[in-house]
Design a protein around this motif. Structure first.
Motif, PDB file in Angstrom:
ATOM      1  N   GLN A  36       0.823  -1.210   0.000  1.00 34.31           N
ATOM      2  CA  GLN A  36       0.000   0.000   0.000  1.00 34.31           C
ATOM      3  C   GLN A  36       0.856   1.259   0.000  1.00 34.31           C
ATOM      4  O   GLN A  36       0.533   2.244  -0.658  1.00 34.31           O
ATOM      5  N   SER A  37       1.956   1.245   0.748  1.00 35.93           N
ATOM      6  CA  SER A  37       2.848   2.402   0.836  1.00 35.93           C
ATOM      7  C   SER A  37       4.170   2.155   0.116  1.00 35.93           C
ATOM      8  O   SER A  37       5.139   2.876   0.348  1.00 35.93           O
ATOM      9  N   ALA A  38       4.221   1.169  -0.759  1.00 37.72           N
ATOM     10  CA  ALA A  38       5.462   0.810  -1.445  1.00 37.72           C
ATOM     11  C   ALA A  38       5.895   1.918  -2.400  1.00 37.72           C
ATOM     12  O   ALA A  38       5.085   2.655  -2.945  1.00 37.72           O
ATOM     13  N   THR A  39       7.193   2.010  -2.590  1.00 39.77           N
ATOM     14  CA  THR A  39       7.782   3.043  -3.451  1.00 39.77           C
ATOM     15  C   THR A  39       8.358   2.410  -4.721  1.00 39.77           C
ATOM     16  O   THR A  39       8.305   1.192  -4.905  1.00 39.77           O
ATOM     17  N   VAL A  40       8.935   3.239  -5.572  1.00 34.64           N
ATOM     18  CA  VAL A  40       9.385   2.799  -6.894  1.00 34.64           C
ATOM     19  C   VAL A  40      10.352   1.612  -6.851  1.00 34.64           C
ATOM     20  O   VAL A  40      10.233   0.697  -7.679  1.00 34.64           O
ATOM     21  N   PRO A  41      11.360   1.571  -5.956  1.00 43.41           N
ATOM     22  CA  PRO A  41      12.283   0.419  -5.971  1.00 43.41           C
ATOM     23  C   PRO A  41      11.601  -0.929  -5.838  1.00 43.41           C
ATOM     24  O   PRO A  41      12.130  -1.938  -6.309  1.00 43.41           O
ATOM     25  N   PHE A  42      10.415  -0.980  -5.211  1.00 39.98           N
ATOM     26  CA  PHE A  42       9.702  -2.248  -5.105  1.00 39.98           C
ATOM     27  C   PHE A  42       9.271  -2.756  -6.476  1.00 39.98           C
ATOM     28  O   PHE A  42       9.133  -3.958  -6.688  1.00 39.98           O
ATOM     29  N   GLY A  43       9.053  -1.837  -7.412  1.00 36.83           N
ATOM     30  CA  GLY A  43       8.688  -2.253  -8.761  1.00 36.83           C
ATOM     31  C   GLY A  43       9.804  -3.004  -9.449  1.00 36.83           C
ATOM     32  O   GLY A  43       9.559  -3.928 -10.239  1.00 36.83           O
ATOM     33  N   VAL A  44      11.062  -2.631  -9.174  1.00 33.04           N
ATOM     34  CA  VAL A  44      12.202  -3.336  -9.762  1.00 33.04           C
ATOM     35  C   VAL A  44      12.286  -4.750  -9.211  1.00 33.04           C
ATOM     36  O   VAL A  44      12.560  -5.709  -9.939  1.00 33.04           O
ATOM     37  N   VAL A  45      12.026  -4.891  -7.909  1.00 32.42           N
ATOM     38  CA  VAL A  45      12.123  -6.198  -7.252  1.00 32.42           C
ATOM     39  C   VAL A  45      10.958  -7.101  -7.649  1.00 32.42           C
ATOM     40  O   VAL A  45      11.056  -8.332  -7.533  1.00 32.42           O
ATOM     41  N   ASP A  46       9.871  -6.523  -8.133  1.00 32.55           N
ATOM     42  CA  ASP A  46       8.699  -7.318  -8.503  1.00 32.55           C
ATOM     43  C   ASP A  46       9.004  -8.360  -9.573  1.00 32.55           C
ATOM     44  O   ASP A  46       8.257  -9.327  -9.726  1.00 32.55           O
ATOM     45  N   PHE A  47      10.080  -8.160 -10.314  1.00 29.38           N
ATOM     46  CA  PHE A  47      10.382  -9.068 -11.415  1.00 29.38           C
ATOM     47  C   PHE A  47      11.425 -10.119 -11.033  1.00 29.38           C
ATOM     48  O   PHE A  47      12.042 -10.736 -11.889  1.00 29.38           O
ATOM     49  N   ILE A  48      11.635 -10.307  -9.733  1.00 33.23           N
ATOM     50  CA  ILE A  48      12.431 -11.426  -9.230  1.00 33.23           C
ATOM     51  C   ILE A  48      11.457 -12.366  -8.537  1.00 33.23           C
ATOM     52  O   ILE A  48      10.877 -12.028  -7.514  1.00 33.23           O
ATOM     53  N   ASN A  49      11.229 -13.549  -9.112  1.00 36.16           N
ATOM     54  CA  ASN A  49      10.222 -14.437  -8.538  1.00 36.16           C
ATOM     55  C   ASN A  49      10.824 -15.375  -7.494  1.00 36.16           C
ATOM     56  O   ASN A  49      12.025 -15.365  -7.249  1.00 36.16           O
ATOM     57  N   SER A  50       9.982 -16.186  -6.903  1.00 40.84           N
ATOM     58  CA  SER A  50      10.406 -17.039  -5.799  1.00 40.84           C
ATOM     59  C   SER A  50      11.380 -18.128  -6.229  1.00 40.84           C
ATOM     60  O   SER A  50      12.039 -18.738  -5.398  1.00 40.84           O
ATOM     61  N   GLU A  51      11.460 -18.406  -7.516  1.00 36.22           N
ATOM     62  CA  GLU A  51      12.377 -19.433  -8.011  1.00 36.22           C
ATOM     63  C   GLU A  51      13.731 -18.841  -8.369  1.00 36.22           C
ATOM     64  O   GLU A  51      14.555 -19.492  -9.000  1.00 36.22           O
ATOM     65  N   ALA A  52      13.969 -17.612  -7.977  1.00 39.06           N
ATOM     66  CA  ALA A  52      15.253 -16.933  -8.195  1.00 39.06           C
ATOM     67  C   ALA A  52      15.557 -16.762  -9.681  1.00 39.06           C
ATOM     68  O   ALA A  52      16.713 -16.742 -10.097  1.00 39.06           O
ATOM     69  N   VAL A  53      14.498 -16.673 -10.494  1.00 39.48           N
ATOM     70  CA  VAL A  53      14.665 -16.399 -11.924  1.00 39.48           C
ATOM     71  C   VAL A  53      14.284 -14.952 -12.165  1.00 39.48           C
ATOM     72  O   VAL A  53      13.163 -14.543 -11.876  1.00 39.48           O
ATOM     73  N   THR A  54      15.204 -14.180 -12.689  1.00 40.13           N
ATOM     74  CA  THR A  54      14.955 -12.759 -12.889  1.00 40.13           C
ATOM     75  C   THR A  54      14.541 -12.484 -14.330  1.00 40.13           C
ATOM     76  O   THR A  54      15.194 -12.940 -15.269  1.00 40.13           O
TER      77      THR A  54
END
Length: 270
Positions: free
Chosen positions: A214-232
């Motif tokens: 809810q209060s996330a900032t722009v850097p969280f968008g970059v991390v969104d594309f790293i999934n739980s299987e460690a595939v970027t």
């Protein structure tokens, strides 16, 4: 001999520029390249805008940008309100313990924020500020770096200017608002760039104190594309990274002259 020294100096500067700009060039090329081509090292072999389309579909860009803008604006505003009077006191007021105060501010510059993260988090949890925008702002409003930067600039201002104001009966508040602030635009702009850049790119503390997006900032968008299987997903991730740095680059281009002027602080001490 002089020419050879100049050539060597410029060559070193050029190599430094390539070293600094290479990651940015790779980011930009990757943003327009499918992930499969990025992994194969074939940058721009098949240029595409699909990475940006995927970012727009998967990431709430509007919410991230708005939260980042609010955090940057709030941090800068409160930093100026707190740090400007403190820096003026350390630079121009005479009181017992001023030298000790300067040394303490200098010592705080050496203290990593990570050391204070857990105590601050515990305090915020007790007062109900966890997972809120104020939690991203409040720990940074009393910045030792901001105080020290402004103090050094205030020391470079002519003492006669302050003496004349006091002879005219001006109080400390009036001196701050009518003399110090107008005369310190380069330093304030430099502080603004440092503060906004730091707040915009911050990830450690937001990831520590936020429990939802809810209060996330722009850097969280970059991390969104790293999934739980460690595939970027490198293509979309670099597209998001490009979108994240674009506002900072545009702001710096408009303010670079004042920024450089603000860094050219006089080395005199009080």
């Amino acid at each position: 001999m002089k020419t050879s020294a100049q050539v060597a100096r410029h060559l070193l500067l050029a190599l430094g520029a390539v070293y600094m700009l290479a990651p940015i060039a790779i980011m930009l090329m990757s943003a327009f390249t499918p992930t499969s081509d990025v992994l194969a090292g074939k940058y721009l072999a098949h240029p595409t805008l699909d990475n940006f389309v995927e970012v727009a579909q998967r990431v709430p860009l509007g919410s991230y940008y708005l939260n980042s803008l609010l955090v940057c604006a709030g941090t800068l505003l409160f930093q100026v309100l707190v740090c400007l009077p403190a820096a003026y006191a350390l630079a121009r007021l005479r009181y017992r313990g001023r030298a000790l105060s300067v040394w303490l501010v200098g010592a705080l510059l050496l203290l990593p924020f990570q050391v204070l993260a857990i105590p601050i988090y515990l305090v915020f949890r007790e007062v109900g500020l966890v997972d809120t925008l104020p939690a991203l702002i409040l720990p940074f409003i009393g910045s030792a770096f901001a105080i020290f930067l402004l103090r050094q600039y205030f020391l470079s201002l002519p003492s006669a200017m302050f003496d004349a104001a006091r002879l005219d009966g001006a109080r400390t508040g009036a001196i701050l608002l009518e003399i110090v602030v107008p005369s310190s635009r380069p330093a304030l702009l430099s502080l603004g760039i440092f503060t906004v850049t730091s707040a915009w790119n911050a990830y450690f503390w937001p990831s520590f104190v936020l429990t939802s997006r809810q209060s996330a900032t722009v850097p969280f968008g970059v991390v969104d594309f790293i999934n739980s299987e460690a595939v970027t997903e490198y293509g979309p991730q670099m597209a998001m990274a490009t979108l994240s740095v674009l506002p900072l680059v545009v702001a710096f281009l408009f303010a670079q002259r004042q920024f450089i002027r603000g860094l050219a602080l006089n080395g005199q001490t009080g």
